[in-house]
Design a protein around this motif. Structure first.
Motif, PDB file in Angstrom:
ATOM      1  N   UNK A 114       0.807  -1.217   0.000  1.00 55.17           N
ATOM      2  CA  UNK A 114       0.000   0.000   0.000  1.00 55.17           C
ATOM      3  C   UNK A 114       0.842   1.269   0.000  1.00 55.17           C
ATOM      4  N   UNK A 115       1.860   1.308   0.854  1.00 52.03           N
ATOM      5  CA  UNK A 115       2.574   2.564   1.086  1.00 52.03           C
ATOM      6  C   UNK A 115       3.962   2.637   0.458  1.00 52.03           C
ATOM      7  N   UNK A 116       4.594   1.486   0.236  1.00 55.59           N
ATOM      8  CA  UNK A 116       5.990   1.502  -0.215  1.00 55.59           C
ATOM      9  C   UNK A 116       6.212   0.510  -1.360  1.00 55.59           C
ATOM     10  N   UNK A 117       5.528   0.699  -2.473  1.00 55.27           N
ATOM     11  CA  UNK A 117       5.660  -0.244  -3.586  1.00 55.27           C
ATOM     12  C   UNK A 117       7.055  -0.259  -4.202  1.00 55.27           C
ATOM     13  N   UNK A 118       7.854   0.747  -3.917  1.00 57.31           N
ATOM     14  CA  UNK A 118       9.212   0.794  -4.449  1.00 57.31           C
ATOM     15  C   UNK A 118      10.208  -0.017  -3.651  1.00 57.31           C
ATOM     16  N   UNK A 119       9.775  -0.626  -2.553  1.00 58.45           N
ATOM     17  CA  UNK A 119      10.657  -1.438  -1.721  1.00 58.45           C
ATOM     18  C   UNK A 119      10.389  -2.912  -1.951  1.00 58.45           C
ATOM     19  N   UNK A 120      11.441  -3.668  -2.247  1.00 53.18           N
ATOM     20  CA  UNK A 120      11.347  -5.125  -2.370  1.00 53.18           C
ATOM     21  C   UNK A 120      11.880  -5.755  -1.087  1.00 53.18           C
ATOM     22  N   UNK A 121      11.089  -6.639  -0.488  1.00 52.66           N
ATOM     23  CA  UNK A 121      11.508  -7.387   0.699  1.00 52.66           C
ATOM     24  C   UNK A 121      11.883  -8.802   0.295  1.00 52.66           C
ATOM     25  N   UNK A 122      13.054  -9.243   0.729  1.00 57.33           N
ATOM     26  CA  UNK A 122      13.465 -10.629   0.582  1.00 57.33           C
ATOM     27  C   UNK A 122      13.425 -11.275   1.965  1.00 57.33           C
ATOM     28  N   UNK A 123      12.630 -12.339   2.104  1.00 58.92           N
ATOM     29  CA  UNK A 123      12.419 -12.948   3.404  1.00 58.92           C
ATOM     30  C   UNK A 123      11.021 -12.632   3.876  1.00 58.92           C
ATOM     31  N   UNK A 124      10.795 -12.745   5.196  1.00 55.84           N
ATOM     32  CA  UNK A 124      11.753 -13.074   6.258  1.00 55.84           C
ATOM     33  C   UNK A 124      12.128 -14.565   6.244  1.00 55.84           C
ATOM     34  N   UNK A 125      12.960 -14.926   7.253  1.00 55.60           N
ATOM     35  CA  UNK A 125      13.382 -16.310   7.453  1.00 55.60           C
ATOM     36  C   UNK A 125      13.980 -16.875   6.182  1.00 55.60           C
ATOM     37  N   UNK A 126      15.006 -16.202   5.687  1.00 54.30           N
ATOM     38  CA  UNK A 126      15.658 -16.638   4.452  1.00 54.30           C
ATOM     39  C   UNK A 126      17.170 -16.490   4.596  1.00 54.30           C
ATOM     40  N   UNK A 127      17.939 -17.149   3.732  1.00 53.67           N
ATOM     41  CA  UNK A 127      19.399 -17.002   3.798  1.00 53.67           C
ATOM     42  C   UNK A 127      19.921 -15.740   3.127  1.00 53.67           C
ATOM     43  N   UNK A 128      19.064 -15.077   2.344  1.00 48.68           N
ATOM     44  CA  UNK A 128      19.488 -13.848   1.683  1.00 48.68           C
ATOM     45  C   UNK A 128      19.800 -14.045   0.219  1.00 48.68           C
ATOM     46  N   UNK A 129      20.699 -13.213  -0.293  1.00 52.70           N
ATOM     47  CA  UNK A 129      21.012 -13.197  -1.729  1.00 52.70           C
ATOM     48  C   UNK A 129      22.506 -13.071  -1.919  1.00 52.70           C
ATOM     49  N   UNK A 130      23.025 -13.792  -2.900  1.00 53.59           N
ATOM     50  CA  UNK A 130      24.435 -13.646  -3.257  1.00 53.59           C
ATOM     51  C   UNK A 130      24.572 -13.605  -4.770  1.00 53.59           C
ATOM     52  N   UNK A 131      25.279 -12.604  -5.244  1.00 47.54           N
ATOM     53  CA  UNK A 131      25.709 -12.554  -6.628  1.00 47.54           C
ATOM     54  C   UNK A 131      27.209 -12.800  -6.589  1.00 47.54           C
ATOM     55  N   UNK A 132      27.643 -14.025  -6.876  1.00 50.83           N
ATOM     56  CA  UNK A 132      29.039 -14.405  -6.649  1.00 50.83           C
ATOM     57  C   UNK A 132      30.043 -13.421  -7.244  1.00 50.83           C
ATOM     58  N   UNK A 133      30.983 -13.026  -6.384  1.00 55.52           N
ATOM     59  CA  UNK A 133      32.024 -12.101  -6.793  1.00 55.52           C
ATOM     60  C   UNK A 133      31.602 -10.651  -6.814  1.00 55.52           C
ATOM     61  N   UNK A 134      30.323 -10.386  -6.526  1.00 51.41           N
ATOM     62  CA  UNK A 134      29.812  -9.027  -6.608  1.00 51.41           C
ATOM     63  C   UNK A 134      29.216  -8.527  -5.300  1.00 51.41           C
ATOM     64  N   UNK A 135      28.298  -9.292  -4.725  1.00 51.67           N
ATOM     65  CA  UNK A 135      27.584  -8.821  -3.537  1.00 51.67           C
ATOM     66  C   UNK A 135      26.994 -10.001  -2.791  1.00 51.67           C
ATOM     67  N   UNK A 136      27.058  -9.946  -1.472  1.00 49.54           N
ATOM     68  CA  UNK A 136      26.480 -10.992  -0.630  1.00 49.54           C
ATOM     69  C   UNK A 136      25.764 -10.321   0.540  1.00 49.54           C
ATOM     70  N   UNK A 137      24.453 -10.465   0.596  1.00 49.22           N
ATOM     71  CA  UNK A 137      23.674  -9.900   1.700  1.00 49.22           C
ATOM     72  C   UNK A 137      22.925 -11.051   2.360  1.00 49.22           C
ATOM     73  N   UNK A 138      23.330 -11.412   3.568  1.00 51.30           N
ATOM     74  CA  UNK A 138      22.686 -12.507   4.260  1.00 51.30           C
ATOM     75  C   UNK A 138      23.687 -13.438   4.910  1.00 51.30           C
ATOM     76  N   UNK A 139      23.321 -14.712   5.008  1.00 46.81           N
ATOM     77  CA  UNK A 139      24.132 -15.659   5.771  1.00 46.81           C
ATOM     78  C   UNK A 139      24.744 -16.757   4.904  1.00 46.81           C
ATOM     79  N   UNK A 140      24.661 -16.625   3.593  1.00 43.19           N
ATOM     80  CA  UNK A 140      25.259 -17.613   2.700  1.00 43.19           C
ATOM     81  C   UNK A 140      26.769 -17.467   2.682  1.00 43.19           C
TER      82      UNK A 140
END
Length: 294
Positions: A114-140
């Protein structure tokens, strides 16, 4: 290319001063992720190994230009932390917190739509996201990922996310991005979101999808694949032997009323043209065969 994040993504860690936040936040930074700030109310002006701490996400984002947030806070604070990040204009939020009440997850999903359509949420209760060699956000662990593509991975299971990365890396098949969407009943990002992003990514040539029992997300993904995905997809669905009516690990992994069974999901995926494997290792083998033919 990668999806959702890349080497230029600037990340705030909400909860960086806590034990888990510090461990995983610094681990992400050491991987090469641009962790530019932490947020802990009442601790502004301090730092964690040179990473400045702010009282609010709004202040941290304004000073650092961060566009992503990694939330590592206890369940009772998680919903507020997600909404705070969205209100501050953060475009991508990763929340690894487990055991968030379902009513809180539903509230967050509604507020974001409703209020923040420009925000993407990944999770909850997830390991996160990794783009190998570029960025790692989470616990992988970055050690099990191999840069260079051409495979994108999306998974509901955290453990099987790691196995998929390891299986492919051991076989010399790199990954563009690996997204762990989590297995809670109200995920912020789903299979279709990731499949659409992989389909649009020119560096991703094939997709490995890992599902599990419960819900209808795999069935919805199968229909999307049939109608909109031109790239080869390999899938594995965990939970073939799970007894109906019993929750298996994830809050969303429950078979009820004959719906959400592993066999049913496997059947509809096959009907959509997906290569369906009977175990994680076979999924890796089938993907290797596909990559060799690309």
């Amino acid at each position: 290319m990668s999806i959702f994040v890349d080497e230029n993504t600037k990340v705030i860690v909400q909860g960086l001063t806590g034990n888990q936040g510090r461990f995983h936040g610094l681990r992400n930074r050491d991987y090469g992720t641009k962790v530019v700030a932490g947020v802990t109310p009442g601790k502004a002006g301090t730092d964690v190994e040179g990473i400045p701490i702010f009282d609010s996400v709004k202040e941290a984002a304004a000073v650092t230009g961060a566009t992503a947030s990694f939330i590592v806070v206890p369940p009772r604070f998680a919903a507020d932390a997600i909404i705070e990040a969205a209100a501050a204009g953060i475009a991508f939020v990763v929340c690894i917190t487990e055991f968030i009440p379902a009513k809180d997850e539903a509230m967050v999903a509604s507020v974001l739509r409703r209020n923040y359509p420009g925000t993407r949420l990944l999770g909850p209760n997830c390991p996160g996201i990794i783009s190998p060699g570029r960025c790692n956000i989470g616990i992988t662990s970055g050690d099990i990922a191999l840069a260079g593509g051409p495979v994108g991975i999306v998974s509901r299971s955290g453990t099987l996310t790691y196995q998929a990365l390891y299986e492919l890396s051991q076989k010399g098949v790199g990954q563009t991005t690996c997204v762990g969407i989590g297995g809670d009943p109200v995920p912020g990002t789903n299979f279709i979101d990731c499949l659409a992003a992989f389909e649009a990514d020119p560096e991703t040539k094939a997709v490995l999808m890992i599902g599990e029992i419960g819900g209808e997300e795999e069935e919805k993904a199968a229909l999307f694949i049939k109608e909109h995905v031109s790239k080869p997809v390999v899938a594995y669905v965990a939970g073939v032997t799970a007894p109906p009516g019993r929750k298996m690990g994830h809050a969303g992994a429950i078979v009820s009323g004959g719906h959400g069974t592993a066999q049913g999901k496997m059947d509809v995926l096959r009907d959509a043209g997906v290569v369906v494997a009977v175990n994680p290792t076979e999924a890796g083998d089938r993907m290797v065969e596909i990559v060799e033919r690309l």
